[in-house]
Design a protein around this motif. Sequence first.
Motif, PDB file in Angstrom:
ATOM      1  N   THR A 129       0.826  -1.212   0.000  1.00 38.99           N
ATOM      2  CA  THR A 129       0.000   0.000   0.000  1.00 38.99           C
ATOM      3  C   THR A 129       0.860   1.262   0.000  1.00 38.99           C
ATOM      4  O   THR A 129       0.449   2.303  -0.502  1.00 38.99           O
ATOM      5  N   ALA A 130       2.040   1.148   0.571  1.00 40.14           N
ATOM      6  CA  ALA A 130       2.949   2.302   0.568  1.00 40.14           C
ATOM      7  C   ALA A 130       3.444   2.595  -0.842  1.00 40.14           C
ATOM      8  O   ALA A 130       3.727   3.760  -1.185  1.00 40.14           O
ATOM      9  N   GLN A 131       3.534   1.541  -1.668  1.00 38.64           N
ATOM     10  CA  GLN A 131       3.989   1.715  -3.048  1.00 38.64           C
ATOM     11  C   GLN A 131       2.848   2.103  -3.983  1.00 38.64           C
ATOM     12  O   GLN A 131       3.037   2.851  -4.938  1.00 38.64           O
ATOM     13  N   THR A 132       1.658   1.594  -3.679  1.00 37.05           N
ATOM     14  CA  THR A 132       0.489   1.857  -4.528  1.00 37.05           C
ATOM     15  C   THR A 132      -0.685   2.268  -3.648  1.00 37.05           C
ATOM     16  O   THR A 132      -1.401   1.420  -3.119  1.00 37.05           O
ATOM     17  N   PRO A 133      -0.899   3.550  -3.451  1.00 35.55           N
ATOM     18  CA  PRO A 133      -2.009   4.028  -2.609  1.00 35.55           C
ATOM     19  C   PRO A 133      -3.340   3.412  -3.038  1.00 35.55           C
ATOM     20  O   PRO A 133      -3.622   3.305  -4.237  1.00 35.55           O
ATOM     21  N   CYS A 134      -4.135   3.006  -2.084  1.00 33.08           N
ATOM     22  CA  CYS A 134      -5.384   2.310  -2.403  1.00 33.08           C
ATOM     23  C   CYS A 134      -6.327   2.348  -1.207  1.00 33.08           C
ATOM     24  O   CYS A 134      -6.007   2.904  -0.154  1.00 33.08           O
ATOM     25  N   LEU A 135      -7.492   1.748  -1.398  1.00 33.53           N
ATOM     26  CA  LEU A 135      -8.415   1.510  -0.298  1.00 33.53           C
ATOM     27  C   LEU A 135      -8.110   0.120   0.238  1.00 33.53           C
ATOM     28  O   LEU A 135      -8.309  -0.884  -0.446  1.00 33.53           O
ATOM     29  N   LEU A 136      -7.599   0.056   1.446  1.00 37.47           N
ATOM     30  CA  LEU A 136      -7.256  -1.222   2.061  1.00 37.47           C
ATOM     31  C   LEU A 136      -8.381  -1.621   3.014  1.00 37.47           C
ATOM     32  O   LEU A 136      -8.608  -0.964   4.030  1.00 37.47           O
TER      33      LEU A 136
END
Length: 321
Positions: free
Chosen positions: A168-175
């Motif tokens: 998620t740090a590499q690819t911002p998203c809804l986790l």
Amino acid sequence: MASWGTIDSMQEPFFTSKQASDISGCTLRQLQYWREKEIVVPTVGSQGTGRSVYYSPSEVVELGIMEYCLGAGLNMEIADAALKALKEKSPDSIQTVSQSWLLSWDGQKRVLDLVDFDETQAVEWLQAGRVMILLRFEKVGFLRSVKDAVASYLGETATNLREVFEATAQTPCLLFIDECDALAKSREDIQEIGEIKRVVNTFLQLLDEYEANNGLLVAATNLTRFLDEAVWRRFDDTIEVPKPTQAEIEGILKQTLSSVETGKIDWQSSVSMMIDSSAAQVVRVAQDAAKRAILDREELVVQKHLEQSIQEILTTHVRSF
């Protein structure tokens, strides 16, 4: 389903269906069938599916014994009877290093005889022409494999969890973390083991390190009372999703049944029997009603199908808790 006790120093962790299947050697289809027939019922989520179902170590042992009996050539009826007989005979009898029993089935009288192994008894039964089978379980060895599996799976959980957060740090998203109670159970629970508490610590550390520019983090659970107090402080907002209202229950029923033909249904009566049910339970009732119509070779889902499904699913849900 009665518990067969706990493993020393392990204190009842839980296994998903996939984990229980891997440990016991049973297939996922067998687990589902035995759950539906109430042969081996999981402690958590007996009416659920997939990752919402969790087995205790004692239930994994039961699964292993069922698999052993079937592998030894017993049919389902006799294997189930053998499991019940073992539990009724002495819940503590399988706590020894090894235990052997003689199992004999009288097909005409439909009576199961289960006794501690005795050479004299075995000879007498053979001379009498009775069919028998020797049941032998290496209790300690099996439980050790369960304990090793716990450490292995939980170690993988912590590692995989960190990899997810790094992604998620590499690819911002809804986790979205569903059933987050599996990762954030209270560390004050004396029934939990060290490996589980280390997973909780890892999860809390990852939440501390989570940056807002990584995206939105959402966690969901139905078991808020089991969450560690520290978890609540790491989220900005708490949103409670209430159980559906009567109007919403009716809407969920109709929406779920929209893909099949329905006949005469008293929606108001059906809804009144489902007050205080969760949305998932309402969906399950509708799906089960549709299956009943198909199995009854009827073209329409009618009132009786809904009532039978409500009675079975909701009553079983209450009994399981």
